[in-house]
Design a protein around this motif. Structure first.
Motif, PDB file in Angstrom:
ATOM      1  N   UNK A 174      54.171  27.763  48.381  1.00  0.00           N
ATOM      2  CA  UNK A 174      52.755  27.955  48.645  1.00  0.00           C
ATOM      3  C   UNK A 174      52.140  26.865  49.483  1.00  0.00           C
ATOM      4  N   UNK A 175      52.912  25.958  50.057  1.00  0.00           N
ATOM      5  CA  UNK A 175      52.362  24.891  50.863  1.00  0.00           C
ATOM      6  C   UNK A 175      51.748  25.462  52.133  1.00  0.00           C
ATOM      7  N   UNK A 176      50.681  24.816  52.571  1.00  0.00           N
ATOM      8  CA  UNK A 176      50.064  25.262  53.819  1.00  0.00           C
ATOM      9  C   UNK A 176      50.842  24.729  54.989  1.00  0.00           C
ATOM     10  N   UNK A 177      50.784  25.458  56.108  1.00  0.00           N
ATOM     11  CA  UNK A 177      51.521  25.057  57.299  1.00  0.00           C
ATOM     12  C   UNK A 177      50.968  23.764  57.854  1.00  0.00           C
ATOM     13  N   UNK A 178      51.841  22.879  58.287  1.00  0.00           N
ATOM     14  CA  UNK A 178      51.442  21.599  58.879  1.00  0.00           C
ATOM     15  C   UNK A 178      50.528  21.816  60.063  1.00  0.00           C
ATOM     16  N   UNK A 179      50.840  22.833  60.868  1.00  0.00           N
ATOM     17  CA  UNK A 179      50.079  23.046  62.084  1.00  0.00           C
ATOM     18  C   UNK A 179      48.706  23.655  61.814  1.00  0.00           C
ATOM     19  N   UNK A 180      48.425  24.060  60.587  1.00  0.00           N
ATOM     20  CA  UNK A 180      47.111  24.601  60.282  1.00  0.00           C
ATOM     21  C   UNK A 180      46.034  23.538  60.479  1.00  0.00           C
ATOM     22  N   UNK A 181      46.413  22.259  60.410  1.00  0.00           N
ATOM     23  CA  UNK A 181      45.441  21.192  60.545  1.00  0.00           C
ATOM     24  C   UNK A 181      45.085  20.918  61.998  1.00  0.00           C
ATOM     25  N   UNK A 182      45.700  21.631  62.945  1.00  0.00           N
ATOM     26  CA  UNK A 182      45.443  21.428  64.360  1.00  0.00           C
ATOM     27  C   UNK A 182      44.655  22.592  64.928  1.00  0.00           C
ATOM     28  N   UNK A 183      43.755  22.319  65.826  1.00  0.00           N
ATOM     29  CA  UNK A 183      43.125  23.371  66.611  1.00  0.00           C
ATOM     30  C   UNK A 183      43.962  23.595  67.848  1.00  0.00           C
ATOM     31  N   UNK A 184      43.564  24.588  68.657  1.00  0.00           N
ATOM     32  CA  UNK A 184      44.331  24.864  69.874  1.00  0.00           C
ATOM     33  C   UNK A 184      44.369  23.652  70.789  1.00  0.00           C
ATOM     34  N   UNK A 185      43.227  22.954  70.896  1.00  0.00           N
ATOM     35  CA  UNK A 185      43.158  21.816  71.802  1.00  0.00           C
ATOM     36  C   UNK A 185      44.004  20.645  71.355  1.00  0.00           C
ATOM     37  N   UNK A 186      44.248  20.506  70.016  1.00  0.00           N
ATOM     38  CA  UNK A 186      45.000  19.358  69.525  1.00  0.00           C
ATOM     39  C   UNK A 186      46.374  19.733  68.991  1.00  0.00           C
ATOM     40  N   UNK A 187      46.770  20.961  69.150  1.00  0.00           N
ATOM     41  CA  UNK A 187      48.099  21.389  68.731  1.00  0.00           C
ATOM     42  C   UNK A 187      49.157  20.561  69.459  1.00  0.00           C
ATOM     43  N   UNK A 188      50.175  20.055  68.751  1.00  0.00           N
ATOM     44  CA  UNK A 188      51.197  19.225  69.407  1.00  0.00           C
ATOM     45  C   UNK A 188      51.783  19.915  70.629  1.00  0.00           C
ATOM     46  N   UNK A 189      51.526  19.351  71.794  1.00  0.00           N
ATOM     47  CA  UNK A 189      51.951  19.985  73.035  1.00  0.00           C
ATOM     48  C   UNK A 189      53.470  19.969  73.178  1.00  0.00           C
ATOM     49  N   UNK A 190      54.096  18.953  72.581  1.00  0.00           N
ATOM     50  CA  UNK A 190      55.561  18.906  72.624  1.00  0.00           C
ATOM     51  C   UNK A 190      56.192  20.102  71.944  1.00  0.00           C
ATOM     52  N   UNK A 191      55.569  20.554  70.855  1.00  0.00           N
ATOM     53  CA  UNK A 191      56.061  21.726  70.125  1.00  0.00           C
ATOM     54  C   UNK A 191      56.019  22.961  71.026  1.00  0.00           C
ATOM     55  N   UNK A 192      54.861  23.174  71.691  1.00  0.00           N
ATOM     56  CA  UNK A 192      54.712  24.315  72.588  1.00  0.00           C
ATOM     57  C   UNK A 192      55.702  24.218  73.745  1.00  0.00           C
ATOM     58  N   UNK A 193      55.841  23.005  74.313  1.00  0.00           N
ATOM     59  CA  UNK A 193      56.740  22.812  75.453  1.00  0.00           C
ATOM     60  C   UNK A 193      58.182  23.140  75.088  1.00  0.00           C
ATOM     61  N   UNK A 194      58.607  22.752  73.884  1.00  0.00           N
ATOM     62  CA  UNK A 194      59.982  23.027  73.462  1.00  0.00           C
ATOM     63  C   UNK A 194      60.219  24.528  73.316  1.00  0.00           C
ATOM     64  N   UNK A 195      59.249  25.235  72.749  1.00  0.00           N
ATOM     65  CA  UNK A 195      59.416  26.676  72.593  1.00  0.00           C
ATOM     66  C   UNK A 195      59.361  27.385  73.943  1.00  0.00           C
ATOM     67  N   UNK A 196      58.481  26.925  74.847  1.00  0.00           N
ATOM     68  CA  UNK A 196      58.460  27.484  76.192  1.00  0.00           C
ATOM     69  C   UNK A 196      59.803  27.261  76.890  1.00  0.00           C
ATOM     70  N   UNK A 197      60.340  26.044  76.749  1.00  0.00           N
ATOM     71  CA  UNK A 197      61.612  25.718  77.395  1.00  0.00           C
ATOM     72  C   UNK A 197      62.735  26.605  76.877  1.00  0.00           C
ATOM     73  N   UNK A 198      62.787  26.772  75.568  1.00  0.00           N
ATOM     74  CA  UNK A 198      63.825  27.625  74.977  1.00  0.00           C
ATOM     75  C   UNK A 198      63.680  29.066  75.451  1.00  0.00           C
ATOM     76  N   UNK A 199      62.430  29.568  75.486  1.00  0.00           N
ATOM     77  CA  UNK A 199      62.194  30.939  75.943  1.00  0.00           C
ATOM     78  C   UNK A 199      62.622  31.114  77.396  1.00  0.00           C
TER      79      UNK A 199
END
Length: 448
Positions: free
Chosen positions: A241-266
Motif C-alpha cells: 500500500x505504499x504510495x509511489x515515490x514519483x507521486x511527490x513530483x509534479x510534471x515540472x519537477x519530475x526527475x528528468x533522468x527517469x524520463x530520458x532513460x525511458x525515452x532512450x530505451x523506447x
C-alpha cells in the motif's frame, strides 16, 4: 450510451483493417510496376528487383516519416487545448486523401512515383505519429492509473486483431477479387471505405472522456482495492500500500533522468523493431522464400498474433510482475525471435520465429503507460507526440540505413539486418535496467 461513445476502439480497429488492405495493395503494386520495368530490359535478375523495391521504400518511408515533423507538435498542442479529437481526425483525413492516390496508379497506370506525393500528404497531415499519440492521449483521459497499462494494451489488442483479420484476408482478396486485369483495386476501395467510416465516427460519434474519470471506457478491468498492489504500486518494484515515490513530483519537477532513460530505451527498441520490419517484406519476397500474396497475408497475420499474446501476457503476468519486468520480458522475446529470423530459409521457420516473438509488443505501450502516470493530464498530447516524434526520427534514419545494409548483404548473408536488430534490442535493456536500479536506490534512501 454516452460512455460507449467514448470508446476509441472502433476507430482503431477500422483504421488498422484499412491499413492492412492498403499495405498489401501497395507492396504488390510496386512489385508489379518494377517487374514490368525489368521485363522490358529482358532480364529476370531477382537482385535487381529487390534493389528497385528497396530504393522505392527508402524514399517513400523517408518522406512519410519526415513530413510529420512539420505538423505533429502543432496538432498535439491544439489537442491539449480541449480539442483532443484534432489529433485523430486530421491524420485520418490525411490517410483517406493520400491513399486514394493508389487507385489511379492501379486503374489508370499512373507512374508509381505518384505514391511519393501520397506519402507527403499523409505525413503533412500528421501520419501515424500524430494519430497514435492522439489515441493514447484520449485513452489516458478516460482511464485511471490503476487500469492504464491494461487500457493501453487492450487498444493494442484491438489494433492487432484488426491487423490479423486484414492481413489474413488481404492476400486472398488481392488474388481473387479483380476489376478487369487490375489486381489490388478492390483492396484499395475497401481500405478507403473503412477510412471514411473512421472519419465519420471520429467526427460525429466519438466523445472525449472527462479527464481523470476512471469509470469511462475501462469497465471493471484491473480495479483493485487499496490493500492490493496496483499498476502504480508495482511500478519499478514498489509493493503493497505504499504510495509511489514519483507521486511527490509534479510534471515540472519530475526527475528528468527517469524520463530520458525511458525515452532512450523506447527509441533503441523502436530502432530494433523498425530495422527488422522495414526489410521483412523484401526478405519474404526474395529467394528462397518467394512468398505469394496469400503467404504475405499469412506472414503479416502471424505478426499481428503478437498483439494477442502480448495482451494476454500483460493481463495475466501484471498480477505478479512489475512494469519494468514486463518490459524486459518483451525485449528478450523480440531479441530471441529476430535472431532466429536471420537464419530463416523455409516458411515454417518464419512462423517459429514469429512464435518466439510472442511478447514483443509489451515494451512500448508499457513505457507509455509508465510515463503517463507521472505527467499532468494537460501535457498528455505533447509528451506522447514528443515520444512519437523521437520514434519517427529514429525510424527515419533506421529505414535508410537498414535497407542499404540489406542491399549490400543480399549476395552474402541477407539476414544481417535481423542480427543488427537483435543487438539493438539487447542494447535497449540497458536504460530500463539503469532506471530500475536508480529508482530502487532512491526508494531505499526515502525509506531510510
Amino acid at each position: 450510451m454516452l460512455q460507449v461513445r467514448t470508446w476509441i476502439e472502433p476507430v482503431v480497429a477500422a483504421a488498422e483493417l484499412a491499413s492492412s488492405f492498403y499495405d498489401t495493395a501497395l507492396l504488390f503494386a510496386v512489385k508489379n510496376d518494377y517487374n514490368q520495368s525489368i521485363a522490358s530490359l529482358n532480364t529476370s535478375d531477382s537482385n535487381k528487383l529487390q534493389i528497385s523495391l528497396s530504393n522505392f521504400f527508402i524514399i517513400h518511408n523517408f518522406i512519410l516519416r519526415l513530413a510529420p515533423l512539420l505538423s505533429a507538435y502543432i496538432l498535439a498542442k491544439i489537442g491539449d487545448r480541449q480539442r483532443r479529437k484534432v489529433t485523430i481526425c486530421v491524420p485520418l483525413f490525411g490517410y483517406l486523401l493520400s491513399r486514394s492516390l493508389l487507385l489511379p496508379v492501379i486503374l489508370l497506370e499512373w507512374p508509381i512515383e505518384v505514391m511519393f506525393g501520397s506519402a507527403a500528404i499523409n505525413g503533412i497531415t500528421g501520419w501515424f505519429t500524430t494519430y497514435w499519440a492522439g489515441v493514447m492521449a484520449l485513452a489516458s483521459e478516460g482511464s485511471s492509473e490503476q487500469t492504464r497499462s491494461l487500457k493501453f494494451i487492450v487498444i493494442e489488442l484491438v489494433y492487432g486483431i484488426a491487423g490479423f483479420i486484414g492481413s489474413l484476408s488481404s492476400g486472398h482478396i488481392f488474388v481473387s477479387c479483380k476489376m478487369t486485369s487490375h489486381q489490388g483495386a478492390t483492396l484499395v476501395i475497401c481500405s478507403l471505405l473503412l477510412y471514411v467510416f473512421c472519419l465519420v465516427y471520429a467526427i460525429f460519434v466519438l466523445k472525449v472522456p472527462q479527464h481523470g474519470n476512471p469509470g469511462v471506457n475501462t469497465g471493471n478491468l484491473g480495479q483493485t482495492s487499496s490493500a492490493e498492489p496496483t499498476e502504480s504500486s508495482n511500478l519499478l518494484g514498489e509493493r503493497g500500500g505504499e504510495s509511489s515515490f514519483f507521486k511527490s513530483f509534479t510534471f515540472g519537477t519530475l526527475p528528468q533522468g527517469f524520463i530520458a532513460l525511458f525515452f532512450t530505451s523506447a527509441i533503441l527498441y523502436n530502432i530494433a523493431v523498425d530495422g527488422s520490419v522495414d526489410v521483412l517484406s523484401l526478405f519474404l519476397l526474395n529467394t528462397p522464400l518467394n512468398f505469394t500474396p496469400e503467404y504475405i497475408g499469412y506472414a503479416n497475420a502471424a505478426g499481428y498474433m503478437i498483439f494477442i499474446t502480448s495482451f494476454l501476457a500483460v493481463f495475466i503476468l501484471s498480477r505478479w510482475f512489475k512494469d519494468v519486468t514486463l518490459i524486459l520480458i518483451g525485449i528478450i522475446s523480440f531479441s530471441a525471435g529476430v535472431f532466429i529470423m536471420a537464419f530463416v530459409r523455409q516458411a515454417f521457420l518464419y512462423f517459429i520465429a514469429r512464435g518466439v516473438m510472442m511478447f514483443a509488443l509489451i515494451p512500448l505501450p508499457t513505457i507509455r503507460s509508465v510515463l503517463s502516470k507521472h505527467i499532468q493530464g494537460s501535457s498528455y498530447g505533447k509528451v506522447f507526440v514528443a515520444l512519437q516524434l523521437s520514434l519517427a526520427i529514429s525510424g527515419l534514419l533506421t529505414s535508410v540505413v537498414f535497407i542499404k545494409i540489406y542491399q549490400v548483404t543480399l549476395n552474402t548473408f541477407s539476414g544481417t539486418c535481423f542480427i543488427l536488430s537483435g543487438i539493438m534490442a539487447i542494447a535497449s535493456l540497458i536504460p530500463i535496467s539503469v532506471s530500475a536500479y536508480k529508482y530502487s536506490m532512491l526508494h531505499a534512501i526515502r525509506r531510510d
